[in-house]
Motif scaffolding. Structure first.
Motif, short mmCIF file in Angstrom:
data_model
loop_
_atom_site.label_atom_id
_atom_site.label_comp_id
_atom_site.label_asym_id
_atom_site.label_seq_id
_atom_site.Cartn_x
_atom_site.Cartn_y
_atom_site.Cartn_z
N VAL A 28 0.85 -1.18 0.00
CA VAL A 28 0.00 0.00 0.00
C VAL A 28 0.89 1.24 0.00
N LEU A 29 0.34 2.34 -0.43
CA LEU A 29 1.07 3.60 -0.45
C LEU A 29 1.38 4.01 0.99
N PRO A 30 2.67 4.16 1.33
CA PRO A 30 3.00 4.53 2.71
C PRO A 30 2.64 5.99 2.99
N GLU A 31 2.63 6.35 4.27
CA GLU A 31 2.31 7.73 4.66
C GLU A 31 3.39 8.70 4.21
N ARG A 32 4.63 8.27 4.21
CA ARG A 32 5.74 9.14 3.80
C ARG A 32 6.35 8.60 2.51
N ILE A 33 6.59 9.50 1.59
CA ILE A 33 7.23 9.15 0.33
C ILE A 33 8.72 9.46 0.46
N PRO A 34 9.61 8.51 0.17
CA PRO A 34 11.05 8.79 0.25
C PRO A 34 11.44 9.95 -0.67
N ALA A 35 12.48 10.68 -0.30
CA ALA A 35 12.92 11.85 -1.07
C ALA A 35 13.23 11.51 -2.52
N ALA A 36 13.77 10.33 -2.78
CA ALA A 36 14.13 9.92 -4.14
C ALA A 36 12.93 9.40 -4.93
N GLY A 37 11.79 9.24 -4.26
CA GLY A 37 10.58 8.75 -4.93
C GLY A 37 10.24 7.33 -4.53
N LEU A 38 9.09 6.90 -4.99
CA LEU A 38 8.57 5.58 -4.65
C LEU A 38 8.02 4.91 -5.90
N ILE A 39 8.30 3.62 -6.03
CA ILE A 39 7.76 2.82 -7.13
C ILE A 39 7.09 1.60 -6.49
N ILE A 40 5.83 1.36 -6.84
CA ILE A 40 5.15 0.16 -6.37
C ILE A 40 4.79 -0.68 -7.58
N LEU A 41 5.35 -1.87 -7.66
CA LEU A 41 5.05 -2.81 -8.74
C LEU A 41 3.76 -3.55 -8.40
N ARG A 42 2.79 -3.45 -9.29
CA ARG A 42 1.54 -4.21 -9.17
C ARG A 42 1.60 -5.33 -10.21
N ASP A 43 1.20 -6.55 -9.80
CA ASP A 43 1.32 -7.72 -10.68
C ASP A 43 0.54 -7.57 -11.98
N GLY A 44 -0.56 -6.85 -11.97
CA GLY A 44 -1.32 -6.65 -13.19
C GLY A 44 -2.04 -7.91 -13.64
N THR A 45 -2.22 -8.01 -14.94
CA THR A 45 -2.98 -9.13 -15.50
C THR A 45 -2.28 -9.71 -16.72
N PRO A 46 -2.27 -11.03 -16.84
CA PRO A 46 -1.66 -11.64 -18.02
C PRO A 46 -2.52 -11.51 -19.27
N GLY A 47 -3.80 -11.23 -19.10
CA GLY A 47 -4.67 -11.09 -20.27
C GLY A 47 -4.98 -12.43 -20.91
N ALA A 48 -5.67 -12.35 -22.03
CA ALA A 48 -6.02 -13.57 -22.78
C ALA A 48 -4.85 -13.95 -23.69
N PRO A 49 -4.34 -15.16 -23.54
CA PRO A 49 -3.17 -15.56 -24.34
C PRO A 49 -3.56 -16.01 -25.75
N GLU A 50 -2.57 -15.96 -26.61
CA GLU A 50 -2.70 -16.65 -27.89
C GLU A 50 -2.13 -18.04 -27.67
N VAL A 51 -2.72 -19.04 -28.31
CA VAL A 51 -2.31 -20.42 -28.07
C VAL A 51 -1.94 -21.08 -29.39
N THR A 52 -0.82 -21.78 -29.38
CA THR A 52 -0.47 -22.64 -30.50
C THR A 52 -0.59 -24.08 -30.03
N LEU A 53 -0.87 -24.99 -30.96
CA LEU A 53 -1.12 -26.37 -30.57
C LEU A 53 0.07 -27.31 -30.74
N SER A 54 1.03 -26.94 -31.54
CA SER A 54 2.13 -27.86 -31.76
C SER A 54 3.46 -27.12 -31.77
N PRO A 55 4.18 -27.10 -30.66
CA PRO A 55 3.82 -27.64 -29.35
C PRO A 55 2.82 -26.71 -28.65
N LEU A 56 2.09 -27.26 -27.71
CA LEU A 56 1.09 -26.50 -26.98
C LEU A 56 1.79 -25.40 -26.18
#
Length: 140
Positions: free
Chosen positions: A28-56
């Protein structure tokens, strides 16, 4: 053994930790932001894949998100610009994250100023990171 998805997100987080800004993952976003800044990585979503059958094989364009936040008085815009440029440079050093994915790319941020009661406003943006990778099983 972690899944391909987890290995890629872990490698991306490790890469972000080389920056001067504090890099967190899924926190979660902390109460204090470090002087150099803050980056929070969110896992996000893989979305709908494209699929090939050979090989799967499932081909993903996984969309993770970086929440980038700066809180500084003078020079906030310049600091934000420098941090986003550093993120781009770190991603460009190895676009395969050590061979874990096929390609990694960032989309341009849309910065906003967020007012904070009794404190300096935050400059923030969400940067979408697109991770292109393939796996032999959607759960592996």
């Amino acid at each position: 053994m972690p899944t391909a998805r987890e290995a890629i997100l872990t490698a991306l987080h490790a890469r972000l930790q080389t920056l001067a800004a504090t890099a967190l993952r899924g926190d979660v976003l902390p109460e204090r932001i470090p002087a150099a800044g803050l980056i929070i990585l969110r896992d996000g979503t893989p979305g709908a894949p494209e699929v090939t059958l050979s090989p799967l094989t499932w081909f993903y364009e996984h969309r993770a998100e970086l929440e980038v936040v700066i809180q500084a008085g003078d020079g906030r815009d310049a600091l934000f610009d420098a941090l986003t440029a550093e993120i781009g440079a770190v991603l460009a050093t190895d676009r395969t994250l050590g061979g874990l994915c096929d390609w990694i790319e960032a989309e341009a941020p849309e910065p906003v100023d967020l007012p904070v009661d009794g404190a300096t406003a935050l400059k923030a943006a969400v940067i979408t990171i697109v991770l292109h990778y393939a796996t032999s099983d959607p759960l592996a």
